[in-house]
Design a protein around this motif. Structure first.
Motif, PDB file in Angstrom:
ATOM      1  N   HIS A   8       9.765   4.670  -1.486  1.00  0.00           N
ATOM      2  CA  HIS A   8       9.086   4.570  -2.780  1.00  0.00           C
ATOM      3  C   HIS A   8      10.038   4.903  -3.920  1.00  0.00           C
ATOM      4  O   HIS A   8      10.013   4.254  -4.978  1.00  0.00           O
ATOM      5  N   HIS A  62       0.830  -1.194   0.000  1.00  0.00           N
ATOM      6  CA  HIS A  62       0.000   0.000   0.000  1.00  0.00           C
ATOM      7  C   HIS A  62       0.872   1.254   0.000  1.00  0.00           C
ATOM      8  O   HIS A  62       2.014   1.226   0.474  1.00  0.00           O
ATOM      9  N   GLN A  63       0.336   2.340  -0.510  1.00  0.00           N
ATOM     10  CA  GLN A  63       1.073   3.597  -0.577  1.00  0.00           C
ATOM     11  C   GLN A  63       1.637   3.987   0.793  1.00  0.00           C
ATOM     12  O   GLN A  63       2.782   4.436   0.912  1.00  0.00           O
ATOM     13  N   GLU A  64       0.854   3.810   1.840  1.00  0.00           N
ATOM     14  CA  GLU A  64       1.245   4.240   3.182  1.00  0.00           C
ATOM     15  C   GLU A  64       2.252   3.308   3.843  1.00  0.00           C
ATOM     16  O   GLU A  64       2.775   3.624   4.917  1.00  0.00           O
ATOM     17  N   SER A  84      -6.634   4.694  -1.410  1.00  0.00           N
ATOM     18  CA  SER A  84      -5.272   4.386  -0.984  1.00  0.00           C
ATOM     19  C   SER A  84      -4.527   3.755  -2.150  1.00  0.00           C
ATOM     20  O   SER A  84      -5.016   2.804  -2.770  1.00  0.00           O
ATOM     21  N   GLY A  85      -3.343   4.298  -2.450  1.00  0.00           N
ATOM     22  CA  GLY A  85      -2.563   3.761  -3.557  1.00  0.00           C
ATOM     23  C   GLY A  85      -2.096   2.344  -3.288  1.00  0.00           C
ATOM     24  O   GLY A  85      -1.943   1.912  -2.137  1.00  0.00           O
ATOM     25  N   TYR A  86      -1.856   1.611  -4.361  1.00  0.00           N
ATOM     26  CA  TYR A  86      -1.471   0.205  -4.266  1.00  0.00           C
ATOM     27  C   TYR A  86      -0.499  -0.091  -5.399  1.00  0.00           C
ATOM     28  O   TYR A  86      -0.699   0.356  -6.530  1.00  0.00           O
ATOM     29  N   SER A  87       0.572  -0.820  -5.096  1.00  0.00           N
ATOM     30  CA  SER A  87       1.608  -1.102  -6.095  1.00  0.00           C
ATOM     31  C   SER A  87       2.002  -2.567  -6.035  1.00  0.00           C
ATOM     32  O   SER A  87       1.878  -3.215  -4.982  1.00  0.00           O
ATOM     33  N   GLN A 146       0.731   0.101 -10.691  1.00  0.00           N
ATOM     34  CA  GLN A 146       0.516   1.134  -9.677  1.00  0.00           C
ATOM     35  C   GLN A 146      -0.850   1.752  -9.905  1.00  0.00           C
ATOM     36  O   GLN A 146      -1.177   2.164 -11.027  1.00  0.00           O
ATOM     37  N   ASP A 193      10.908   2.188  -6.885  1.00  0.00           N
ATOM     38  CA  ASP A 193      10.128   2.452  -8.098  1.00  0.00           C
ATOM     39  C   ASP A 193      10.560   1.625  -9.318  1.00  0.00           C
ATOM     40  O   ASP A 193       9.695   1.184 -10.084  1.00  0.00           O
TER      41      ASP A 193
END
Length: 394
Positions: A57, A48-50, A84-87, A67, A61
């Motif tokens: 990050h 997760h982004q957090e 919430s961002g997710y990668s 992403q 990357d």
């Protein structure tokens, strides 16, 4: 030639340590021993982004293949899109980026049979010396840990036409509930390339791979997707810790040898996600002024203890999930959780819940019988016996 650091096992944790050492301290002589042909196996690691800092990050990357700015969960009553961002990172990208950078510093087909703080013996009798050794060979076993499992089979599908997904579906629990809490996890890498994993929070790690493949095909048809082909398959059983003896875990194995990844119990207790802890450990090793085995052992054991301490609340919740709820009703615990505020959910996954968060998670009527919930949270014994089966990692 004597190495400064030998990393036994070429999974995510040791690959990140080697890469971080190479980029930050290229003078350090690193050797990665991988028993298979290539680094990383066949896995997808997500976060997760957090979960990571902006600086983390930035250096991670190059490994990211997918992403997204938000993700979705689906339950019989609750359906929610979370901002919430997710990668995601894949083994293929790890091999291309990290394997390419390390080059001859990776030794494939090298199975370790004996490890000491300053020497590794291989199956062919070769003995390799180093100032420091880190054991990252995966599965911690259940001798000292009471475990449930998040097991899965995933297929990367090529579709005949575009799907309509706007982002990942981390949990689609609207599917029939079998073998514990079942959900489907979907990552849309392109408009026609989708990873679909059939996942179960189950008591045992055994996988019925053929049946789970069929369940994925059924799910794809239910979404209106026509499958042109299967690009790849991954499978595994992530440990979900209910309780355990961390000091006993560290007492087993080679005395004085540093550890990484699952072997050091460095993973999220509830989700099984290992990438954030692997990132943090890689940074700590690269920044250490002493890469000798005694210092590495102290550093990795300290990280393991700190992570174990942060996981106490999560293990309590895991016991409620696995012991207070009947297997077919486990989804209600997660459905209840996903009614909570989005920032709390993000902190939960990042392993940074506050005392106020803990109170909020436990407040109100639990989605399981109250008496059983209390007994489960206070218990520490083993879950009901289950057949053993293959273990894996993603």
């Amino acid at each position: 030639m004597r190495s400064d650091v030998i990393l036994v096992g070429g999974g995510l944790a040791n690959s990140l340590i080697a890469w971080r050492l190479l980029t930050r301290r290229p003078e350090v002589r690193v050797l990665v021993l991988e028993r298979e042909e290539h680094l990383g196996g066949c896995h997808t690691w997500s976060f997760h982004q957090e979960d990571l800092t902006p600086e983390q990050h930035a250096w991670m990357d190059p490994l990211v293949v997918g992403q997204w700015g938000e993700h979705e969960v689906r339950f019989p009553v609750v359906r929610r899109r979370l901002p919430s961002g997710y990668s995601s990172v894949t083994s293929e990208r790890l091999r291309k980026v990290i394997g390419g950078a390390l080059g001859p510093r990776v030794r494939p087909n090298a199975e370790a049979t004996r490890i000491t703080p300053h020497e590794v013996t291989l199956a062919d009798g070769t003995r390799l010396a180093a100032g420091g050794v880190i054991d990252g060979r995966g599965d911690p076993g259940d001798r000292h840990l009471v475990l449930g499992f998040q097991k899965f089979v995933g297929l990367t599908l090529e579709l005949e036409a575009d799907h309509a997904l706007e982002g990942p579906i981390l949990m689609d629990a609207t599917v029939p509930q079998v073998d514990g809490f079942r959900f489907v996890y979907t990552l849309p890498f392109t408009r026609r390339r989708v990873l679909v994993e059939d996942t179960r929070y189950a008591d045992g790690p055994a996988l019925d791979v053929d049946a789970m493949r069929r369940d994925i095909e059924t799910y794809a048809r239910g979404q209106g997707w026509r499958v042109a082909g299967v690009e790849s398959e991954e499978r595994g059983a992530l440990p979900i810790v209910l309780s355990g003896d961390l000091e006993g875990l560290w007492a087993d194995g080679s005395p004085g040898v540093a550890r990484s990844g699952l072997r050091a119990a460095l993973f999220h207790p509830t989700t099984g996600y290992s990438l954030p802890e692997a990132v943090r450990l890689a940074e700590a090793v690269a920044e250490s002024g002493d890469l000798g085995s005694p210092a590495l052992y102290a550093l990795t054991r300290r990280h393991s203890r700190e992570a174990w301490g942060r996981g106490r609340f999560y293990r309590l919740l895991n016991r409620m999930l696995y012991r207070a709820a009947e297997p077919g009703e486990r989804y209600r615990v997660l459905e209840h959780f996903y009614r909570l505020p989005a920032p709390l959910i993000a902190r939960f996954y990042a392993g940074r819940v506050t005392w106020a968060d803990r109170a909020r998670v436990l407040s109100g009527r639990p989605p399981v019988p109250v008496g059983r919930a209390i007994r489960a949270m206070l218990s520490g014994g083993r879950p009901r016996p289950t057949p053993s089966g293959p273990r894996g990692r993603t």
